[in-house]
Write a protein that holds these residues in place. Structure first.
Motif, PDB file in Angstrom:
ATOM      1  N   LEU A 200       0.726  -1.160  -0.213  1.00 30.70           N
ATOM      2  CA  LEU A 200      -0.289  -0.059  -0.060  1.00 30.70           C
ATOM      3  C   LEU A 200       0.786   1.380   0.110  1.00 30.70           C
ATOM      4  O   LEU A 200       0.096   2.519  -0.085  1.00 30.70           O
ATOM      5  CB  LEU A 200      -0.786  -0.095   1.009  1.00 30.70           C
ATOM      6  N   ALA A 201       1.979   1.186   0.312  1.00 28.57           N
ATOM      7  CA  ALA A 201       3.012   2.367  -0.353  1.00 28.57           C
ATOM      8  C   ALA A 201       2.775   3.181  -1.431  1.00 28.57           C
ATOM      9  O   ALA A 201       2.966   4.806  -1.041  1.00 28.57           O
ATOM     10  CB  ALA A 201       4.139   1.572  -0.252  1.00 28.57           C
ATOM     11  N   PRO A 202       2.587   3.077  -2.391  1.00 28.47           N
ATOM     12  CA  PRO A 202       1.953   3.533  -3.487  1.00 28.47           C
ATOM     13  C   PRO A 202       0.723   4.500  -3.567  1.00 28.47           C
ATOM     14  O   PRO A 202       0.610   5.733  -3.771  1.00 28.47           O
ATOM     15  CB  PRO A 202       1.777   2.980  -4.809  1.00 28.47           C
ATOM     16  N   LEU A 203       0.022   4.131  -2.567  1.00 27.32           N
ATOM     17  CA  LEU A 203      -1.392   4.913  -1.558  1.00 27.32           C
ATOM     18  C   LEU A 203      -0.607   6.157  -0.870  1.00 27.32           C
ATOM     19  O   LEU A 203      -1.234   6.933  -0.328  1.00 27.32           O
ATOM     20  CB  LEU A 203      -2.340   4.424  -1.183  1.00 27.32           C
ATOM     21  N   PHE A 204      -0.072   5.115   0.222  1.00 25.63           N
ATOM     22  CA  PHE A 204      -0.599   5.811   1.681  1.00 25.63           C
ATOM     23  C   PHE A 204       1.841   6.607   2.167  1.00 25.63           C
ATOM     24  O   PHE A 204       1.497   7.000   3.415  1.00 25.63           O
ATOM     25  CB  PHE A 204      -0.560   5.178   3.051  1.00 25.63           C
ATOM     26  N   GLY A 205       2.392   6.470   1.285  1.00 22.39           N
ATOM     27  CA  GLY A 205       3.389   6.338   1.781  1.00 22.39           C
ATOM     28  C   GLY A 205       3.946   6.220   2.620  1.00 22.39           C
ATOM     29  O   GLY A 205       3.973   5.047   3.442  1.00 22.39           O
ATOM     30  N   LEU A 206       4.516   7.153   3.227  1.00 23.39           N
ATOM     31  CA  LEU A 206       5.533   6.918   4.574  1.00 23.39           C
ATOM     32  C   LEU A 206       4.946   6.320   6.303  1.00 23.39           C
ATOM     33  O   LEU A 206       5.069   6.510   7.138  1.00 23.39           O
ATOM     34  CB  LEU A 206       6.469   8.215   4.964  1.00 23.39           C
ATOM     35  N   HIS A 207       3.148   6.823   6.567  1.00 24.43           N
ATOM     36  CA  HIS A 207       1.874   7.151   6.915  1.00 24.43           C
ATOM     37  C   HIS A 207       2.038   5.325   7.188  1.00 24.43           C
ATOM     38  O   HIS A 207       1.669   4.884   8.716  1.00 24.43           O
ATOM     39  CB  HIS A 207       0.400   7.187   6.319  1.00 24.43           C
ATOM     40  N   HIS A 214       0.983  -0.947  11.370  1.00 19.63           N
ATOM     41  CA  HIS A 214       1.004  -2.160  12.194  1.00 19.63           C
ATOM     42  C   HIS A 214      -0.395  -2.809  11.910  1.00 19.63           C
ATOM     43  O   HIS A 214      -0.024  -3.662  12.302  1.00 19.63           O
ATOM     44  CB  HIS A 214       1.713  -1.890  13.784  1.00 19.63           C
ATOM     45  N   LEU A 215      -1.314  -2.452  12.193  1.00 17.66           N
ATOM     46  CA  LEU A 215      -2.597  -2.330  11.583  1.00 17.66           C
ATOM     47  C   LEU A 215      -3.450  -3.703  10.791  1.00 17.66           C
ATOM     48  O   LEU A 215      -3.626  -4.836  10.996  1.00 17.66           O
ATOM     49  CB  LEU A 215      -3.232  -1.148  12.106  1.00 17.66           C
ATOM     50  N   ILE A 216      -2.161  -3.071   9.531  1.00 16.27           N
ATOM     51  CA  ILE A 216      -2.708  -3.933   8.291  1.00 16.27           C
ATOM     52  C   ILE A 216      -1.516  -5.111   8.450  1.00 16.27           C
ATOM     53  O   ILE A 216      -2.352  -6.491   7.972  1.00 16.27           O
ATOM     54  CB  ILE A 216      -2.301  -2.977   7.161  1.00 16.27           C
ATOM     55  N   ASP A 217      -1.021  -5.056   8.763  1.00 14.12           N
ATOM     56  CA  ASP A 217       0.077  -6.270   9.356  1.00 14.12           C
ATOM     57  C   ASP A 217      -0.616  -7.732  10.056  1.00 14.12           C
ATOM     58  O   ASP A 217      -0.645  -8.590   9.720  1.00 14.12           O
ATOM     59  CB  ASP A 217       1.492  -5.859   9.434  1.00 14.12           C
ATOM     60  N   ILE A 218      -0.980  -6.565  11.746  1.00 14.16           N
ATOM     61  CA  ILE A 218      -1.606  -7.726  12.113  1.00 14.16           C
ATOM     62  C   ILE A 218      -2.436  -7.967  11.698  1.00 14.16           C
ATOM     63  O   ILE A 218      -3.178  -9.766  11.867  1.00 14.16           O
ATOM     64  CB  ILE A 218      -2.171  -6.464  13.900  1.00 14.16           C
ATOM     65  N   VAL A 219      -3.469  -7.847  10.633  1.00 13.59           N
ATOM     66  CA  VAL A 219      -4.967  -8.089  10.201  1.00 13.59           C
ATOM     67  C   VAL A 219      -4.474  -9.193   9.594  1.00 13.59           C
ATOM     68  O   VAL A 219      -4.530 -10.269   9.391  1.00 13.59           O
ATOM     69  CB  VAL A 219      -5.453  -7.113   9.821  1.00 13.59           C
ATOM     70  N   ALA A 220      -3.186  -9.221   8.542  1.00 10.79           N
ATOM     71  CA  ALA A 220      -2.889 -10.074   7.625  1.00 10.79           C
ATOM     72  C   ALA A 220      -2.652 -11.391   8.317  1.00 10.79           C
ATOM     73  O   ALA A 220      -2.320 -12.101   8.171  1.00 10.79           O
ATOM     74  CB  ALA A 220      -1.795  -9.693   6.673  1.00 10.79           C
ATOM     75  N   PHE A 522     -10.663  -5.788   2.281  1.00 12.34           N
ATOM     76  CA  PHE A 522     -10.776  -4.254   2.995  1.00 12.34           C
ATOM     77  C   PHE A 522      -9.330  -3.858   2.012  1.00 12.34           C
ATOM     78  O   PHE A 522      -8.813  -3.165   1.111  1.00 12.34           O
ATOM     79  CB  PHE A 522     -11.082  -3.758   3.217  1.00 12.34           C
ATOM     80  N   VAL A 523      -8.103  -4.474   2.715  1.00 14.59           N
ATOM     81  CA  VAL A 523      -6.956  -4.722   2.480  1.00 14.59           C
ATOM     82  C   VAL A 523      -6.809  -5.031   1.068  1.00 14.59           C
ATOM     83  O   VAL A 523      -5.934  -4.117   0.012  1.00 14.59           O
ATOM     84  CB  VAL A 523      -5.584  -5.337   3.210  1.00 14.59           C
ATOM     85  N   VAL A 524      -7.296  -5.825   0.831  1.00 14.49           N
ATOM     86  CA  VAL A 524      -7.251  -6.389  -0.296  1.00 14.49           C
ATOM     87  C   VAL A 524      -7.066  -5.604  -1.680  1.00 14.49           C
ATOM     88  O   VAL A 524      -6.728  -5.442  -2.577  1.00 14.49           O
ATOM     89  CB  VAL A 524      -7.188  -8.257  -0.710  1.00 14.49           C
ATOM     90  N   ALA A 525      -8.440  -4.930  -2.018  1.00 17.76           N
ATOM     91  CA  ALA A 525      -9.215  -3.964  -2.557  1.00 17.76           C
ATOM     92  C   ALA A 525      -8.271  -3.032  -2.555  1.00 17.76           C
ATOM     93  O   ALA A 525      -7.879  -2.495  -3.685  1.00 17.76           O
ATOM     94  CB  ALA A 525     -10.693  -3.331  -2.237  1.00 17.76           C
TER      95      ALA A 525
END
Length: 560
Positions: A200-207, A214-220, A522-525
Motif C-alpha cells: 500500500l506504499a504507493p497510496l499511503f507512503g511513509l504513513h 502495524h494494523l495492516i500487518d496484524i490483520v494479515a 478491505f486491505v486486498v481492495a
C-alpha cells in the motif's frame, strides 16, 4: 526522496522504515505487530477451549450477519481482482515490467516454481474437493434448484463442472496473484520490506511506517492463521479418514463418521511436528523438496485415475467444462442472487454456502499464499507472473477435478457405486472412489499413497504459512532469530485446529475464517488500487526518464 522541480512525476518511495527490536527474544521482529498478533490468536484459542458454547453461538450469529451483509462485497471484489490481474498482464507497457531490477534472473526454475505454487496454494483442498465439489454440484446447484435439470442425472454433470471451475479457477488464483504482485513489485523494485503493508506504499507512503502499517500487518497475520486453519482442518479430517480406510482402528472415527478427539490430536502432533521441523529448515530446502515430492506424487495419482478410472470421460468433461467456464465466467462472476421469487432463498443460500465461502477462504489465504508467491517469483515479468500464477494452477485444478471427480461421477451414473461415493462424508469420498474402482488390496495401497500425499501437502502449506507469518512479523526480514517463534505459531495452529474440530467441527473453523477474512478483504481492495497506481506511475516515469527502481534512484543521486 523529492523530484526536481521540472520532473513531471516524482521517483518512487524507496524507503519504508519499520521499527524492529535489536536484541532478546524479539530480535529482528516488530513487537508492535508480533505481540498483538500473538495475543489475538491466543485469546481466540482460549475462547474456543474454555467457553465453547458461547464461542459457537457467537460465531454462528456473527457469521449469519456478516455473510448476509457482505456477500455482494466478496462477489464484486473478486471480480475486480481478476480484471486487474489480466489487464496488467495483457497491456504491453505493464506486462513487460519486471518484478525486480531489469535483467534480474528468477531464483527458481519453472518446474520448482509451479510445484511450489501448486503445493502452497490449494493442494490440500484438491484432495478433499476433487471428488467432493463435483459430487456436491451433481446433487445440488442453481440449475437443479430452478428445476431445469434433475439432481444426480447425466444432465446435471455439465452444470456441476461449470460451478466447480468457477470456484477453483481464475478467481482463487487471481486473488493470490494480485496480493503477491502488489507486495513483490514494490518490495523488489523499490527495496521496500517484503511485508503486506509495503503493497500500500504507493497510496499511503511513509504513513505506513507507524500504527496504520502495524494494523495492516496484524490483520494479515490473523487472516493467515485462520485461512490456514481451514485448510488444516479439512486436511486433518481427510488424513484421519485415510488412516481409518487403512484399517488402523475403530478409535479413529466416531459413530457418525466424524474424526474422534484422540485421532485429531494424534494427527495434529504428527503433522504440525513435521511442519515445524520443515519450517526450521527454510524455504530453500524443506519447502522446495516437499513441493517437488508433492508434484511427483500428484502426477502418479492422476495417472492412475486416467488409466484405471474414467479417463476419456474426464477428458471430455475437461473440454466441455473449459468452454462452459470461459463463456460464463463474466456473468457468473458478477451474479448476486436475490431472495425474491420461488427459488430466491434457496439460490441465495447456495451462493453463501459455496461461492461466498470460497471467496472469503481465498482472501483469508491470500496474505500467506501471496507473500509466499512473492517470495519465490522475483525476477519474472508481470505478464509471466500473472499468466503463470493464474493459468497453470487453474488448469491443473481443472484436470484434477475432471479426471478424479469425473471418475467418481461416472461410477455413480453407471450404478457401480450405488451411492457409496456420493452419500459418504466429503473427507471420505476420494477413498470411497478408490474402494469402488480398485481391488481391495490395490485400493489400500493407493489410499496409503493419498495419505502420504495429503501429509506432504499439509506439511508444505503449514510450514510455508509459519515462515510467512514470521516474515510479516519481522518487517519483511527472512533471517534472524526465528526458532522459538516458529514453534509458537506451529503450536498455535495446532490448538486452533484441534480446539475447533473437537468442540465445533469444521464448520466452526469455516465461520471463524470468514469473519477473519472480512477486515483483510478491505486491505486486498486497496492493494488492487495500489498496484494499478504503482504500475501506471512507473510507465509515466519510464516515458520521462525518471528512475523506477531503488537502484535507479541511487544512481541518480550519485550523478547529482
Amino acid at each position: 526522496m523529492t523530484a526536481r522541480s521540472d520532473t513531471p512525476v516524482a521517483p518512487p518511495l524507496v524507503e519504508l522504515p519499520i521499527e524492529t527490536h535489536d536484541r532478546g527474544f524479539y530480535d529482528g521482529f516488530s513487537r508492535a505487530v508480533t505481540i498483538p498478533s500473538k495475543v489475538i490468536v491466543s485469546l481466540l484459542i482460549m475462547w474456543a477451549i474454555f467457553f465453547p458454547v458461547s464461542a459457537s453461538e457467537t460465531l454462528t450469529a456473527a457469521n449469519s450477519n456478516i455473510i448476509a451483509s457482505f456477500a455482494g462485497w466478496y462477489v464484486y471484489l473478486v471480480a475486480f481482482l481478476m480484471f486487474t490481474c489480466f489487464m496488467l498482464a495483457l497491456v504491453p507497457q505493464s506486462g513487460n515490467l519486471p518484478i525486480g531490477n531489469p535483467g534480474e534472473k528468477p531464483e527458481f526454475g519453472r518446474f520448482s516454481w509451479f510445484a511450489m505454487l501448486f503445493g502452497a496454494g490449494i493442494g490440500i483442498g484438491l484432495l478433499t474437493y476433487s471428488t467432493g465439489e463435483p459430487l456436491a454440484h451433481f446433487t445440488d446447484n442453481p440449475e437443479i434448484i430452478r428445476g431445469s435439470i434433475e439432481t444426480r442425472s447425466a444432465e446435471a454433470v455439465r452444470s456441476a463442472y461449470t460451478f466447480t471451475f468457477l470456484h477453483w479457477g481464475f478467481a482463487a488464483w487471481a486473488t493470490y496473484a494480485l496480493v503477491g504482485l502488489a507486495i513483490g513489485y514494490v518490495a523488489y523494485r523499490r527495496n521496500l520490506p517484503l511485508t503486506v503493508r509495503s503493497a500500500l506504499a504507493p497510496l499511503f507512503g511513509l504513513h505506513l511506517s507507524g500504527r496504520w502499517g502495524h494494523l495492516i500487518d496484524i490483520v494479515a497475520v490473523v487472516a493467515t492463521i485462520l485461512g490456514v486453519a481451514v485448510t488444516m482442518g479439512l486436511g486433518v479430517e481427510q488424513f484421519v479418514a485415510g488412516l481409518s480406510r487403512l484399517g488402523l482402528g475403530d478409535w479413529l472415527l466416531e459413530p457418525d463418521g466424524s474424526s474422534s478427539a484422540m485421532a485429531i490430536i494424534v494427527a495434529l502432533v504428527i503433522l504440525i511436528g513435521a511442519s515445524t521441523l520443515s519450517a526450521l529448515s527454510g524455504v530453500g530446502r524443506g519447502i522446495k523438496w516437499l513441493s517437488n515430492l508433492n508434484m511427483g506424487l500428484s502426477f502418479a495419482l492422476l495417472a492412475l485415475f486416467v488409466i484405471a478410472g474414467s479417463g476419456f470421460f474426464g477428458l471430455r468433461l475437461l473440454g466441455v467444462g473449459l468452454w462452459d467456464y470461459l463463456r460464463t465466467l463474466v456473468p457468473n462472476s458478477l451474479t448476486l442472487f436475490e431472495p425474491g421469487g420461488a427459488f430466491g432463498a434457496a439460490l441465495v443460500q447456495w451462493q453463501l454456502d459455496w461461492t461466498v465461502f470460497y471467496w472469503a477462504w481465498w482472501i483469508a489465504f491470500a496474505p500467506f499464499v501471496g507473500m509466499f508467491i512473492a517470495r519465490i517469483s522475483r525476477g519474472r515479468t508481470i505478464r509471466e507472473y500473472v499468466l503463470g500464477v493464474i493459468l497453470v494452477p487453474s488448469l491443473m485444478c481443472f484436470v484434477w477435478m475432471t479426471i478424479v471427480g469425473g471418475t467418481a461421477i461416472d461410477l455413480e451414473l453407471s450404478g457401480a457405486a450405488q451411492g457409496r461415493i456420493v452419500d459418504t462424508v466429503i473427507s471420505d469420498q476420494l477413498y470411497a472412489t478408490l474402494a469402488v474402482l480398485l481391488d481391495p488390496a490395490i485400493a489400500a495401497i493407493v489410499s496409503g499413497l493419498v495419505v502420504v500425499l495429503l501429509m506432504t501437502y499439509l506439511i508444505t502449506s503449514t510450514d510455508s504459512a509459519i515462515l510467512i507469518v514470521n516474515t510479516i512479523n519481522g518487517a519483511g526480514d527472512t533471517e534472524g532469530a526465528r526458532r522459538f517463534h516458529i514453534l509458537f505459531w506451529g503450536a498455535a495452529l495446532a490448538f486452533i485446529v484441534g480446539s475447533m474440530l473437537i468442540l465445533g467441527g469444521i464448520e466452526a473453523i469455516r465461520i471463524t475464517m470468514i469473519i477473519g477474512a472480512l477486515p483483510f478483504s478491505f486491505v486486498v481492495a486497496l492493494m488492487g488500487v495500489s498496484i494499478l497506481k504503482a504500475v501506471a506511475f512507473d510507465i509515466r516515469r519510464k516515458r520521462h526518464g525518471v528512475p523506477t527502481t531503488a537502484d535507479g534512484c541511487a544512481d541518480m543521486e550519485v550523478q547529482k
